[in-house]
Design a protein around this motif. Structure first.
Motif, PDB file in Angstrom:
ATOM      1  N   GLU A 193      52.119  19.043   5.041  1.00 39.58           N
ATOM      2  CA  GLU A 193      53.005  19.587   4.009  1.00 39.58           C
ATOM      3  C   GLU A 193      53.527  18.497   3.083  1.00 39.58           C
ATOM      4  O   GLU A 193      53.638  18.692   1.874  1.00 39.58           O
ATOM      5  N   TYR A 194      53.827  17.322   3.647  1.00 40.90           N
ATOM      6  CA  TYR A 194      54.403  16.241   2.849  1.00 40.90           C
ATOM      7  C   TYR A 194      53.408  15.133   2.520  1.00 40.90           C
ATOM      8  O   TYR A 194      53.803  14.066   2.043  1.00 40.90           O
ATOM      9  N   SER A 195      52.135  15.369   2.776  1.00 36.06           N
ATOM     10  CA  SER A 195      51.063  14.410   2.439  1.00 36.06           C
ATOM     11  C   SER A 195      51.313  13.029   3.051  1.00 36.06           C
ATOM     12  O   SER A 195      51.172  11.995   2.393  1.00 36.06           O
ATOM     13  N   GLU A 196      51.694  13.019   4.342  1.00 38.09           N
ATOM     14  CA  GLU A 196      51.979  11.774   5.047  1.00 38.09           C
ATOM     15  C   GLU A 196      50.981  11.478   6.165  1.00 38.09           C
ATOM     16  O   GLU A 196      51.103  10.450   6.839  1.00 38.09           O
ATOM     17  N   CYS A 197      50.000  12.334   6.347  1.00 35.93           N
ATOM     18  CA  CYS A 197      49.138  12.205   7.524  1.00 35.93           C
ATOM     19  C   CYS A 197      48.395  10.875   7.574  1.00 35.93           C
ATOM     20  O   CYS A 197      48.254  10.268   8.652  1.00 35.93           O
ATOM     21  N   ARG A 198      47.901  10.411   6.433  1.00 35.89           N
ATOM     22  CA  ARG A 198      47.100   9.186   6.443  1.00 35.89           C
ATOM     23  C   ARG A 198      47.912   7.954   6.843  1.00 35.89           C
ATOM     24  O   ARG A 198      47.337   6.936   7.241  1.00 35.89           O
ATOM     25  N   SER A 199      49.233   8.061   6.781  1.00 31.42           N
ATOM     26  CA  SER A 199      50.079   6.952   7.222  1.00 31.42           C
ATOM     27  C   SER A 199      49.906   6.662   8.711  1.00 31.42           C
ATOM     28  O   SER A 199      50.209   5.557   9.171  1.00 31.42           O
ATOM     29  N   TYR A 200      49.424   7.660   9.465  1.00 33.07           N
ATOM     30  CA  TYR A 200      49.323   7.531  10.917  1.00 33.07           C
ATOM     31  C   TYR A 200      47.910   7.218  11.398  1.00 33.07           C
ATOM     32  O   TYR A 200      47.659   7.196  12.596  1.00 33.07           O
ATOM     33  N   LEU A 201      46.986   6.959  10.469  1.00 35.53           N
ATOM     34  CA  LEU A 201      45.604   6.723  10.872  1.00 35.53           C
ATOM     35  C   LEU A 201      45.436   5.450  11.693  1.00 35.53           C
ATOM     36  O   LEU A 201      44.460   5.310  12.432  1.00 35.53           O
ATOM     37  N   GLY A 202      46.380   4.532  11.579  1.00 36.44           N
ATOM     38  CA  GLY A 202      46.320   3.327  12.412  1.00 36.44           C
ATOM     39  C   GLY A 202      46.350   3.649  13.892  1.00 36.44           C
ATOM     40  O   GLY A 202      45.744   2.939  14.708  1.00 36.44           O
ATOM     41  N   PHE A 203      47.051   4.721  14.251  1.00 35.10           N
ATOM     42  CA  PHE A 203      47.063   5.142  15.651  1.00 35.10           C
ATOM     43  C   PHE A 203      45.680   5.624  16.076  1.00 35.10           C
ATOM     44  O   PHE A 203      45.170   5.226  17.130  1.00 35.10           O
ATOM     45  N   ILE A 204      45.076   6.478  15.265  1.00 36.52           N
ATOM     46  CA  ILE A 204      43.752   6.997  15.592  1.00 36.52           C
ATOM     47  C   ILE A 204      42.745   5.848  15.692  1.00 36.52           C
ATOM     48  O   ILE A 204      41.928   5.796  16.616  1.00 36.52           O
ATOM     49  N   GLN A 205      42.820   4.921  14.761  1.00 37.86           N
ATOM     50  CA  GLN A 205      41.900   3.787  14.765  1.00 37.86           C
ATOM     51  C   GLN A 205      42.078   2.920  16.005  1.00 37.86           C
ATOM     52  O   GLN A 205      41.130   2.266  16.462  1.00 37.86           O
ATOM     53  N   GLN A 234      41.298  18.342  11.997  1.00 34.22           N
ATOM     54  CA  GLN A 234      40.168  17.987  12.863  1.00 34.22           C
ATOM     55  C   GLN A 234      39.388  16.806  12.309  1.00 34.22           C
ATOM     56  O   GLN A 234      38.906  15.959  13.074  1.00 34.22           O
ATOM     57  N   ARG A 235      39.276  16.715  10.974  1.00 32.19           N
ATOM     58  CA  ARG A 235      38.583  15.553  10.375  1.00 32.19           C
ATOM     59  C   ARG A 235      39.336  14.264  10.678  1.00 32.19           C
ATOM     60  O   ARG A 235      38.731  13.210  10.857  1.00 32.19           O
ATOM     61  N   LEU A 236      40.666  14.353  10.723  1.00 31.44           N
ATOM     62  CA  LEU A 236      41.480  13.179  11.018  1.00 31.44           C
ATOM     63  C   LEU A 236      41.605  12.926  12.517  1.00 31.44           C
ATOM     64  O   LEU A 236      42.160  11.899  12.925  1.00 31.44           O
ATOM     65  N   ALA A 237      41.150  13.869  13.336  1.00 30.93           N
ATOM     66  CA  ALA A 237      41.259  13.797  14.806  1.00 30.93           C
ATOM     67  C   ALA A 237      42.699  13.915  15.278  1.00 30.93           C
ATOM     68  O   ALA A 237      43.068  13.367  16.317  1.00 30.93           O
ATOM     69  N   PHE A 238      43.528  14.646  14.514  1.00 31.74           N
ATOM     70  CA  PHE A 238      44.916  14.890  14.904  1.00 31.74           C
ATOM     71  C   PHE A 238      44.989  16.081  15.847  1.00 31.74           C
ATOM     72  O   PHE A 238      44.122  16.965  15.843  1.00 31.74           O
TER      73      PHE A 238
END
Length: 257
Positions: A193-205, A234-238
């Motif tokens: 909703e707030y377009s913040e998801c990519r901020s957390y990709l470091g965790f997935i990586q 699902q693309r982000l693996a969240f």
């Protein structure tokens, strides 16, 4: 060779704490009688309101239990509310009249949080999720900065790990990448909703999951909108859930297959 930490007559091996995997399934309920029937990997429930018996039942059914508490705010109804000093209480949280910001630099505040972490071990929680750990971004009534927040959050992570607890970073997008090495997973609300998801990709990586909750009613009412959001998740693996904002189990929709 392992180092050992001793607390309350319990011995923990260094590095021996719960680390959920990417794609973990979960349920989050903080209000009402906890519905124990979901077939998921972990439950996120309230530290104070959850009994030892509830935690043990969930674990006996094969689930891990993450215990929630607020680390940056004073809540006047908590049993340890009297442990805080008046000088450490700041402004009222917007929308939460019975909560006030805490001075995270205070040694007394930190002592209370260590006791909360110890309570989590006494109750048998597998991990914890401290809330409101991005208070540096708002007007708390105190003049601390981003580096003070980083220091406090790392303090919480270190103390949790020394007690054998996994720990999640909640709702701190601006510091998520920096803190991804200190925390074991992330919990975020409304990142789509707030377009913040990519901020957390470091965790997935780093091989650590991101547990996301979305509250927009359109995701409940419009299946195509929900499917579109879930495809992004699902693309982000969240691990994304659509939940009621009160987190009271009125409904639950999951993006995890």
């Amino acid at each position: 060779m392992f180092a050992f930490f001793v607390f309350f007559s319990t011995v923990y091996a260094a590095d021996d704490w719960y680390r959920p995997p990417v794609g973990v399934t979960w349920q989050w309920q903080l209000d009402g009688v906890v519905n124990e029937d979901y077939d998921v990997d972990l439950y996120d429930i309230d530290l104070f309101d959850s009994s030892v018996e509830l935690i043990q039942r969930l674990q006996a059914s094969g689930k891990k239990v993450i215990c929630y508490f607020s680390a940056d705010s004073y809540e006047d109804w908590r049993p340890d509310a009297a442990d805080f000093s008046a000088q450490d209480l700041g402004k009222t949280l917007k929308g939460w009249d019975d909560e006030r910001w805490l001075d995270i630099r205070s040694s007394q505040v930190r002592d209370v949080m260590v006791r909360r972490l110890r309570l989590a071990t006494e109750k048998g929680c597998d991990g914890v999720v401290p809330d409101n750990v991005d208070s540096y971004r708002t007007n708390t009534g105190f003049s601390f900065r981003a580096n003070d927040q980083l220091d406090y959050n790392r303090f919480l992570a270190t103390q949790a790990h020394q007690l054998g607890l996994g720990i999640g970073l909640k709702n701190n997008p601006d510091q998520a990448r920096t803190l991804s090495s200190d925390f074991d997973f992330a919990v975020t609300e409304q990142c789509f909703e707030y377009s913040e998801c990519r901020s957390y990709l470091g965790f997935i990586q780093a091989g650590k999951p991101v547990l996301n909750a979305e509250y927009r009613r359109i995701y409940v009412d419009d299946e195509s909108e929900r499917n579109s959001m879930c495809q992004q998740s699902q693309r982000l693996a969240f691990s994304t859930l659509v939940l009621p904002k009160m987190l009271d189990d009125q409904f639950r929709l999951s993006c995890v297959p």
